[in-house]
Scaffold this motif. Structure first.
Motif, mmCIF file in Angstrom:
data_model
loop_
_atom_site.group_PDB
_atom_site.id
_atom_site.type_symbol
_atom_site.label_atom_id
_atom_site.label_comp_id
_atom_site.label_asym_id
_atom_site.label_seq_id
_atom_site.Cartn_x
_atom_site.Cartn_y
_atom_site.Cartn_z
ATOM 1 N N PHE A 1 0.943 -1.348 -0.106
ATOM 2 C CA PHE A 1 -0.051 0.085 0.048
ATOM 3 C C PHE A 1 0.861 1.241 -0.076
ATOM 4 C CE2 PHE A 1 -3.434 -2.284 2.510
ATOM 5 C CZ PHE A 1 -4.204 -2.659 1.276
ATOM 6 N N SER A 2 0.413 2.272 -0.519
ATOM 7 C CA SER A 2 0.919 3.766 -0.609
ATOM 8 C C SER A 2 0.558 4.410 0.930
ATOM 9 C CB SER A 2 0.667 4.195 -1.704
ATOM 10 O OG SER A 2 1.308 5.763 -1.658
ATOM 11 N N LEU A 3 1.161 4.900 1.280
ATOM 12 C CA LEU A 3 0.835 5.417 2.491
ATOM 13 C C LEU A 3 1.020 7.069 2.659
ATOM 14 C CD1 LEU A 3 1.910 2.922 5.200
ATOM 15 C CD2 LEU A 3 -0.421 3.215 4.469
ATOM 16 N N LYS A 4 0.986 7.577 1.421
ATOM 17 C CA LYS A 4 1.186 8.996 0.995
ATOM 18 C C LYS A 4 0.208 9.939 2.127
ATOM 19 C CE LYS A 4 0.746 8.502 -3.449
ATOM 20 N NZ LYS A 4 0.425 8.844 -4.674
ATOM 21 N N LYS A 5 0.723 10.942 2.678
ATOM 22 C CA LYS A 5 -0.177 11.610 3.325
ATOM 23 C C LYS A 5 -0.964 12.541 2.279
ATOM 24 C CE LYS A 5 -0.836 14.859 6.880
ATOM 25 N NZ LYS A 5 -0.296 15.676 7.925
ATOM 26 N N ARG A 6 -2.316 12.716 2.354
ATOM 27 C CA ARG A 6 -3.077 13.255 1.561
ATOM 28 C C ARG A 6 -3.894 14.235 2.074
ATOM 29 N NH1 ARG A 6 -5.524 9.544 -2.543
ATOM 30 N NH2 ARG A 6 -3.692 10.395 -3.934
ATOM 31 N N SER A 7 -3.991 15.563 1.673
ATOM 32 C CA SER A 7 -4.870 16.508 2.045
ATOM 33 C C SER A 7 -5.737 16.945 0.943
ATOM 34 C CB SER A 7 -3.939 17.649 2.697
ATOM 35 O OG SER A 7 -4.765 18.648 2.994
ATOM 36 N N LEU A 8 -7.323 16.404 0.948
ATOM 37 C CA LEU A 8 -7.958 16.942 -0.252
ATOM 38 C C LEU A 8 -8.844 18.001 0.039
ATOM 39 C CD1 LEU A 8 -9.001 13.154 -1.372
ATOM 40 C CD2 LEU A 8 -7.254 14.616 -2.459
ATOM 41 N N VAL A 9 -9.058 18.712 -0.761
ATOM 42 C CA VAL A 9 -9.913 20.071 -0.661
ATOM 43 C C VAL A 9 -10.845 20.028 -1.743
ATOM 44 C CG1 VAL A 9 -10.173 22.496 -0.231
ATOM 45 C CG2 VAL A 9 -8.145 21.286 0.636
ATOM 46 N N LEU A 10 -12.035 20.003 -1.554
ATOM 47 C CA LEU A 10 -13.259 20.399 -2.676
ATOM 48 C C LEU A 10 -13.468 21.857 -2.536
ATOM 49 C CD1 LEU A 10 -14.805 19.055 -4.949
ATOM 50 C CD2 LEU A 10 -16.621 18.741 -3.129
ATOM 51 N N PHE A 11 -13.154 22.482 -3.672
ATOM 52 C CA PHE A 11 -13.679 23.887 -3.793
ATOM 53 C C PHE A 11 -14.913 23.786 -4.425
ATOM 54 C CE2 PHE A 11 -8.997 24.207 -3.701
ATOM 55 C CZ PHE A 11 -9.054 25.153 -2.442
ATOM 56 N N GLN A 12 -16.101 24.444 -3.657
ATOM 57 C CA GLN A 12 -17.448 24.555 -4.203
ATOM 58 C C GLN A 12 -18.161 25.966 -3.978
ATOM 59 O OE1 GLN A 12 -19.764 21.595 -2.315
ATOM 60 N NE2 GLN A 12 -18.155 21.339 -0.913
#
Length: 97
Positions: A17-28
């Motif tokens: 598994f890839s354990l990349k730290k992710r910070s997702l933002v949905l602009f709306q």
């Protein structure tokens, strides 16, 4: 006695598994039909947690995202996915970034 390893580290070694730290933002925007559709796609794809940012009233964000919303941004890799996207495209984008 060696310290116990976290379960995630073991999974990473076993399953790759890839354990990349992710910070997702949905602009709306408020009252945005396309944004509602994007939220449905995110739910269908079982996307990781994300932050919703409403651009209404923010001059800088409105200039940047204005008519492009909804836009999903991965802050960690500085990559954006613009609407329209479907479940398959979203999954591919998440796997690549």
């Amino acid at each position: 006695m060696p310290a116990a390893r976290p379960a995630r580290a073991i999974l990473w070694r076993i399953e790759g598994f890839s354990l990349k730290k992710r910070s997702l933002v949905l602009f709306q925007r408020d009252d945005c039909h396309l944004c509602d559709l994007a939220l449905d796609v995110l739910a269908q794809a079982q996307a990781p947690e994300f932050e919703s940012v409403f651009i209404d009233g923010d001059t800088l964000l409105e200039e940047r995202y204005g008519v492009r919303v909804p836009v999903l941004r991965d802050e960690a890799s500085d990559v954006e996915l613009e609407w329209p996207f479907d479940e398959g495209q979203l999954r591919e984008w998440l796997a690549r970034n």
